[in-house]
Write an enzyme that holds these catalytic residues in place. Structure first.
Site, PDB file in Angstrom:
ATOM      1  N   HIS A 130       0.847  -1.211   0.000  1.00  0.00           N
ATOM      2  CA  HIS A 130       0.000   0.000   0.000  1.00  0.00           C
ATOM      3  C   HIS A 130       0.873   1.248   0.000  1.00  0.00           C
ATOM      4  O   HIS A 130       0.607   2.197  -0.751  1.00  0.00           O
ATOM      5  CB  HIS A 130      -0.906  -0.027   1.233  1.00  0.00           C
ATOM      6  CG  HIS A 130      -1.643   1.246   1.487  1.00  0.00           C
ATOM      7  ND1 HIS A 130      -2.960   1.445   1.099  1.00  0.00           N
ATOM      8  CD2 HIS A 130      -1.261   2.408   2.092  1.00  0.00           C
ATOM      9  CE1 HIS A 130      -3.341   2.661   1.454  1.00  0.00           C
ATOM     10  NE2 HIS A 130      -2.322   3.265   2.061  1.00  0.00           N
ATOM     11  N   GLU A 131       1.905   1.269   0.828  1.00  0.00           N
ATOM     12  CA  GLU A 131       2.779   2.447   0.895  1.00  0.00           C
ATOM     13  C   GLU A 131       3.559   2.623  -0.408  1.00  0.00           C
ATOM     14  O   GLU A 131       3.759   3.751  -0.877  1.00  0.00           O
ATOM     15  CB  GLU A 131       3.727   2.337   2.090  1.00  0.00           C
ATOM     16  CG  GLU A 131       3.032   2.257   3.441  1.00  0.00           C
ATOM     17  CD  GLU A 131       2.024   3.373   3.661  1.00  0.00           C
ATOM     18  OE1 GLU A 131       2.209   4.473   3.116  1.00  0.00           O
ATOM     19  OE2 GLU A 131       1.031   3.150   4.373  1.00  0.00           O
ATOM     20  N   HIS A 134       1.453   4.373  -2.914  1.00  0.00           N
ATOM     21  CA  HIS A 134       1.478   5.838  -2.792  1.00  0.00           C
ATOM     22  C   HIS A 134       2.682   6.417  -3.533  1.00  0.00           C
ATOM     23  O   HIS A 134       2.585   7.466  -4.189  1.00  0.00           O
ATOM     24  CB  HIS A 134       1.550   6.249  -1.320  1.00  0.00           C
ATOM     25  CG  HIS A 134       0.223   6.256  -0.619  1.00  0.00           C
ATOM     26  ND1 HIS A 134      -0.882   6.940  -1.109  1.00  0.00           N
ATOM     27  CD2 HIS A 134      -0.174   5.675   0.550  1.00  0.00           C
ATOM     28  CE1 HIS A 134      -1.896   6.773  -0.277  1.00  0.00           C
ATOM     29  NE2 HIS A 134      -1.501   6.015   0.726  1.00  0.00           N
ATOM     30  N   GLU A 199      -6.357   7.076  -0.616  1.00  0.00           N
ATOM     31  CA  GLU A 199      -6.265   5.829   0.134  1.00  0.00           C
ATOM     32  C   GLU A 199      -6.944   4.682  -0.617  1.00  0.00           C
ATOM     33  O   GLU A 199      -6.423   3.567  -0.663  1.00  0.00           O
ATOM     34  CB  GLU A 199      -6.886   5.992   1.522  1.00  0.00           C
ATOM     35  CG  GLU A 199      -6.073   6.843   2.485  1.00  0.00           C
ATOM     36  CD  GLU A 199      -4.659   6.335   2.689  1.00  0.00           C
ATOM     37  OE1 GLU A 199      -4.466   5.113   2.844  1.00  0.00           O
ATOM     38  OE2 GLU A 199      -3.742   7.167   2.675  1.00  0.00           O
TER      39      GLU A 199
END
Length: 285
Positions: A130-131, A134, A199
């Site tokens: 997930h990071e 980003h 998100e």
């Protein structure tokens, strides 16, 4: 598109700076505030990532110091076709993580010791994917600049209260009070708008990077449960950075959906489970 979003953000934050400066010192205060805003914008572009990492006392680790964690991030970065970011650990019991950096070549990921201790390897992989999403989506510059400028706006409004708007304040005490209340609120609204939309997309891309949407879904469920009962002191001291974390680390307003910097965790989990169903069925279903 990322450059356009960043430009709009900088313009909006600069405008808020200008209003607060006008409240403090009239036209001269406006000019001073705009000069400060220009300097902050430049600083935020080049150094805000380092500042945010220092705010949370993050320490960089090498493959020799944290071999399993760094190797996991390296494998995921390869899956995402990204250069290996710098890897940091934050010494706090609350499980959480964030990414920062102005571009993929100058990026960093940070995870808490609570995350590394309380989650399984698969769940940690989901979080770090997930990071990395980003970073891949170039959200990190936008999110880090927002954190830096929102914090600066909060400091500037404190000056407005201290100086009572100065003699040259054209807005009067009512305008001063309105500015003290509305300027941080406007900055918070920008943070919420950016964070909530990004998100969902980072969840989707992160699930593709680790190739297992349910890993991230399980991680979100655990982090939400633990974070609700464990304080993160560095985040409470620097609330403007809350939107950068995978789950809101703050307890203040944690149950107030209107002021939440993150979309509802249960909706994120539902979307990931739906995505897992689609992956399992395949395009031929």
């Amino acid at each position: 598109m990322a450059l356009v979003r960043t430009a709009i953000l900088l313009a909006g934050m600069t405008a808020i700076f200008g209003v607060v400066g006008l409240t403090i010192g009239g036209e001269s205060g406006l000019v001073i505030a705009l000069v400060i805003a220009a300097g902050m914008n430049l600083f935020a572009f080049w150094s805000s990532d380092k500042m945010v990492l220092r705010m949370h006392n993050a320490r960089e680790v090498s493959a020799a110091e944290a071999p399993d964690f760094v190797e996991l991030v390296a494998d995921l970065a390869e899956n995402a076709d990204l250069p290996l970011p710098r890897v940091y650990i934050i010494d706090t019991d609350q499980p959480n993580a964030f990414a920062t950096g102005r571009n993929p070549q100058n990026a960093a990921v940070a995870a808490t010791t609570g995350l590394l201790r309380r989650l399984s390897r698969e769940e940690i992989a989901g979080v770090m994917a997930h990071e990395l999403a980003h970073i891949k989506n170039r959200d990190t510059l936008l999110m880090t600049i927002t954190a830096t400028l929102a914090g600066a706006i909060g400091v500037l409004t404190n000056f407005a209260f201290f100086f009572r708007g100065g003699r040259d304040n054209p807005l009067g005490y009512i305008g001063l009070l309105a500015t003290i209340i509305l300027a941080p609120l406007a900055a918070a609204i920008v943070q919420m708008a950016i964070s909530r939309t990004r998100e969902y997309e980072a969840d989707r891309v992160g699930a593709e990077i680790c190739r297992q949407p349910l890993w991230l879904a399980s991680a979100l469920q655990k982090i939400q449960r633990f974070a609700a009962g464990i304080d993160m002191d560095s985040a409470e001291r620097s609330p403007a950075t809350a939107h950068m974390f995978i789950i809101n680390p703050l307890h203040a307003f944690s149950h107030d959906k209107l002021f939440s910097t993150h979309p509802p965790t249960e909706i994120r989990i539902a979307k990931l489970r739906e995505m897992a169903g689609e992956v399992q069925r395949g395009p031929w279903a």
